[in-house]
Design an enzyme around this catalytic site. Structure first.
Site, mmCIF file in Angstrom:
data_model
loop_
_atom_site.group_PDB
_atom_site.id
_atom_site.type_symbol
_atom_site.label_atom_id
_atom_site.label_comp_id
_atom_site.label_asym_id
_atom_site.label_seq_id
_atom_site.Cartn_x
_atom_site.Cartn_y
_atom_site.Cartn_z
ATOM 1 N N LYS A 1 0.640 -1.015 0.226
ATOM 2 C CA LYS A 1 -0.020 -0.421 0.155
ATOM 3 C C LYS A 1 1.269 1.252 0.138
ATOM 4 O O LYS A 1 0.840 2.036 -0.793
ATOM 5 C CB LYS A 1 -0.656 -0.043 1.724
ATOM 6 C CG LYS A 1 -2.062 1.087 1.462
ATOM 7 C CD LYS A 1 -2.704 1.150 2.584
ATOM 8 C CE LYS A 1 -3.702 1.960 2.620
ATOM 9 N NZ LYS A 1 -4.205 2.473 4.005
ATOM 10 N N GLU B 1 10.220 -4.677 4.663
ATOM 11 C CA GLU B 1 10.657 -5.831 4.205
ATOM 12 C C GLU B 1 10.363 -6.193 2.920
ATOM 13 O O GLU B 1 11.401 -6.727 1.911
ATOM 14 C CB GLU B 1 9.513 -6.667 4.804
ATOM 15 C CG GLU B 1 9.839 -6.991 6.492
ATOM 16 C CD GLU B 1 9.471 -5.897 7.316
ATOM 17 O OE1 GLU B 1 8.683 -4.776 6.730
ATOM 18 O OE2 GLU B 1 9.368 -5.923 8.432
ATOM 19 N N GLY C 1 -4.541 -1.716 4.934
ATOM 20 C CA GLY C 1 -3.928 -3.474 5.096
ATOM 21 C C GLY C 1 -4.518 -4.580 5.003
ATOM 22 O O GLY C 1 -4.442 -5.306 4.505
ATOM 23 N N GLU D 1 -4.676 -6.473 14.958
ATOM 24 C CA GLU D 1 -4.186 -5.672 14.278
ATOM 25 C C GLU D 1 -5.070 -4.250 14.609
ATOM 26 O O GLU D 1 -4.599 -3.427 14.921
ATOM 27 C CB GLU D 1 -3.259 -5.483 13.306
ATOM 28 C CG GLU D 1 -2.338 -4.912 12.781
ATOM 29 C CD GLU D 1 -1.609 -4.793 11.542
ATOM 30 O OE1 GLU D 1 -0.263 -4.904 12.002
ATOM 31 O OE2 GLU D 1 -1.828 -4.045 10.672
ATOM 32 N N HIS E 1 -5.011 -33.425 17.874
ATOM 33 C CA HIS E 1 -3.237 -33.783 18.148
ATOM 34 C C HIS E 1 -2.376 -33.480 18.651
ATOM 35 O O HIS E 1 -0.774 -33.868 18.511
ATOM 36 C CB HIS E 1 -3.774 -35.303 16.782
ATOM 37 C CG HIS E 1 -4.537 -36.324 16.947
ATOM 38 N ND1 HIS E 1 -4.434 -37.670 17.350
ATOM 39 C CD2 HIS E 1 -5.382 -35.764 15.760
ATOM 40 C CE1 HIS E 1 -5.356 -38.067 16.914
ATOM 41 N NE2 HIS E 1 -6.078 -37.330 15.782
HETATM 42 O O1 F6P Z 1 1.973 -3.999 10.205
HETATM 43 C C1 F6P Z 1 1.469 -3.202 9.781
HETATM 44 C C2 F6P Z 1 1.282 -3.190 8.215
HETATM 45 O O2 F6P Z 1 0.734 -1.517 7.862
HETATM 46 C C3 F6P Z 1 -0.227 -3.581 7.738
HETATM 47 O O3 F6P Z 1 -1.090 -3.134 8.693
HETATM 48 C C4 F6P Z 1 0.063 -3.707 5.977
HETATM 49 O O4 F6P Z 1 -0.752 -5.072 5.932
HETATM 50 C C5 F6P Z 1 1.062 -4.195 6.208
HETATM 51 O O5 F6P Z 1 2.234 -2.943 7.119
HETATM 52 C C6 F6P Z 1 1.968 -3.645 4.470
HETATM 53 O O6 F6P Z 1 2.035 -2.124 4.568
HETATM 54 P P1 F6P Z 1 2.413 -1.932 3.466
HETATM 55 O O7 F6P Z 1 0.929 -2.558 2.689
HETATM 56 O O8 F6P Z 1 2.830 -0.486 2.353
HETATM 57 O O9 F6P Z 1 3.416 -2.575 2.548
#
Ligand code: F6P
Length: 543
Positions: A205, A211, A266, A352, A383
């Protein structure tokens, strides 16, 4: 006045005291037909909530609490596009993503439905071209591998739904998801893929998430080291984002970018362009069926009286256990292998959203908010952790989810279907949890007196059972929307903002400060606490 000071809450506190000694067996003895009356249906889902520690009076008081908390007014405000996400100054309109074309949903006076439909149309054209092999990579080969790069809401929804709808997927396309910044994730997910046939979808988003940006950069290097031409990026990368400038800066052709809007959170974004990887797997028609299921549940939520409203029922039963019985966790137990990632998806959706301790008015809450959500598919869980649910010391309300028809009819050598075995376990578990096994019965079976207490099941452990005919895209949409709205109702009762996530920020900020301290030239001064400093030094010495 906080919610705990309202007469509705106080009445529930008193009622809880009155009901403390009543067991579920007592409730069924008093009303043998409650299994037929304490049920509700909507959007293709059947909910049996009779195996709960509730009477008619409990339910009346819970609905009274929902009304006191203003659930109906807040629901209508959300659906109307009001700025209910006040801490971020945004509307909350994931429901507009599945509103049929031709309808009108206004955000700041603008009808957003045509925008939604336009993106869906572009996604479908793109998906058909890739699925049909007309979309060619740099070397002229068709795309056979799709790798979605995203995390959190830009990963969990498509991961979960792609697994849930695998039955409907085009099987000659390989679909993978890379989310973890641990390089192992990207390396393992790409090691057997031919770059010439691989398409990356960078889903973010914000297009700033550490990451995702790290994985996207490494995926780009992986591609270019094999194909050796910058022009490959345009043929092998697409983006899903609200940040067009950052997408372009990364080098992705704006023609291959699919947008969405700040009024889509998100964790509520699966049915936006974030679902592109899913659409590639199952095709536009199935994706539209999924949206139709979402919309059907939205309509049920909007129109059904609270007493028959599935999300409201699940939410208020959850409030009952969480706030009045002190249950700290809630298990979701899908009896369908395709729903393997559904509990993980719900973890983000619920935790969240409702993991907050400050009310909308900025006050500290004086009650529990969101529970820990967990689970895994039955019968595997039976199990592993069901022992604790049956005989442990904690009360763990559970949702059992099952289907009357399987997508994979598989007869055993004796002709009995696997599916009957699976579903017999659903019914047996909820029966055992509700009614248990008394000491008298254990002794009557001849168990020695000293062993008998170990064999006793107290029962009185609450469950909901959700059944649908078949796991279709439409039913999956309804199921997800059911939980989205459940979370919303609980957030409303707890007077918190279910649509921000400031709690993930601090760790992000500290991590970006620490990165240069780990690999910086020389040994930069460390200004953390002594534990963090010692850990960083230990890592530096051995990295
Ligand atoms: O975990 C925090 C967060 O902002 C989530 O709400 C979101 O889904 C995720 O990080 C990924 O964010 P983005 O789509 O901006 O990479």
């Amino acid at each position: 006045m906080t919610i705990t000071q309202t007469p509705a809450w106080q009445a529930l506190l008193n009622h809880h005291r009155d009901l403390a000694a009543t067991t579920m067996r007592d409730l069924f003895d008093a009303d043998p037909a409650r299994g037929e009356t304490l049920q509700a249906e909507g959007a293709g889902l059947y909910l049996d909530y009779s195996k709960n520690r509730v009477t008619g009076e409990t339910l009346r008081l819970l609905f009274d609490l929902a009304r006191t908390a203003g659930v109906e007014a807040r629901r209508d405000a959300m659906l109307a596009g009001d700025t209910i996400n006040v801490t971020e100054g945004r509307a909350v309109l994931h429901t507009a993503l599945r509103t049929p074309g031709g309808a009108s949903v206004l955000v700041n006076g603008r009808n957003v439905v045509p925008d939604v439909q336009e993106v869906l149309g572009r996604m479908a054209t793109f998906a058909e071209a890739v699925r049909g092999g007309q979309w060619r990579g740099l070397t002229g080969q068709p795309i056979r591998n799709i790798v979605n790069i995203g995390i959190g809401g830009s990963d969990l929804g498509p991961v979960m739904a792609a697994e849930a709808l695998k039955h409907y997927a085009q099987r000659d396309l390989t679909l993978r998801f890379v989310s973890n910044v641990d390089g192992t994730d990207l390396v393992e997910k790409t090691r057997d893929l031919d770059p010439a046939q691989t398409l990356f979808i960078v889903s973010s988003k914000t297009f700033t998430t550490q990451e995702t940006m790290a994985n996207a950069a490494s995926a780009r290097s992986w591609l270019l080291s094999a194909l050796g031409d910058e022009a490959a990026v345009a043929r092998h990368f697409a983006a899903v984002s609200t940040n067009a400038a950052a997408v372009q800066a990364f080098g992705i052709d704006p023609a291959n970018m699919f947008g969405f809007w700040d009024w889509v959170g998100g964790r509520y974004s699966l049915d936006s362009a974030i679902g592109l990887s899913l659409m590639l797997a199952v095709g536009p028609a199935h994706f539209h069926e999924l949206l139709a299921g979402f919309h059907e549940m939205d309509e049920h939520f909007r129109t059904a009286p609270l007493e028959q409203n599935l999300p409201v029922l699940l939410a208020m039963l959850g409030v009952w256990y969480h706030n009045f019985f002190g249950a700290a966790t809630h298990a979701v137990l899908p009896y369908d292998q395709y729903l393997a990632y559904f509990p993980a998806y719900l973890q983000q959706l619920d935790m969240e959203s409702n993991g907050k301790h400050i009310t909308l008015d900025g006050q500290e809450v004086d009650y529990q908010t969101g529970p820990v959500i967990w689970g895994q598919p039955g019968t595997n869980g039976q199990h592993a952790f069901y022992q604790l649910i049956h005989q442990g010391t904690q009360l763990i309300p559970c949702d059992f989810i099952g289907f009357c028809q399987t997508l994979n009819p598989l007869p055993l050598p004796n002709g009995a279907p696997h599916h009957d075995l699976l579903m017999a376990n659903v019914f047996a578990q909820t029966e055992a949890l509700a009614f248990g096994k008394s000491l008298e019965r254990v002794l009557a079976e001849g168990v020695p007196a000293d062993l008998a207490p170990h064999r006793v099941f107290e029962g009185n452990r609450p469950t909901n059972t959700i059944l649908a005919d078949r796991l279709t895209p439409r039913i999956l949409g309804a199921l997800i929307a059911l939980y989205e709205h459940k979370v919303f109702v609980q957030g409303t009762v707890w007077n918190i903002n279910s649509f921000d996530q400031w709690g993930v920020e601090l760790g992000k900020v500290l991590a970006s400060q620490i990165v240069p301290e780990l690999h910086g030239v020389g040994t930069p001064e460390l200004g953390h606490d002594s534990s963090t400093n010692a850990l960083i030094r230990h890592y530096r010495a051995r990295r």
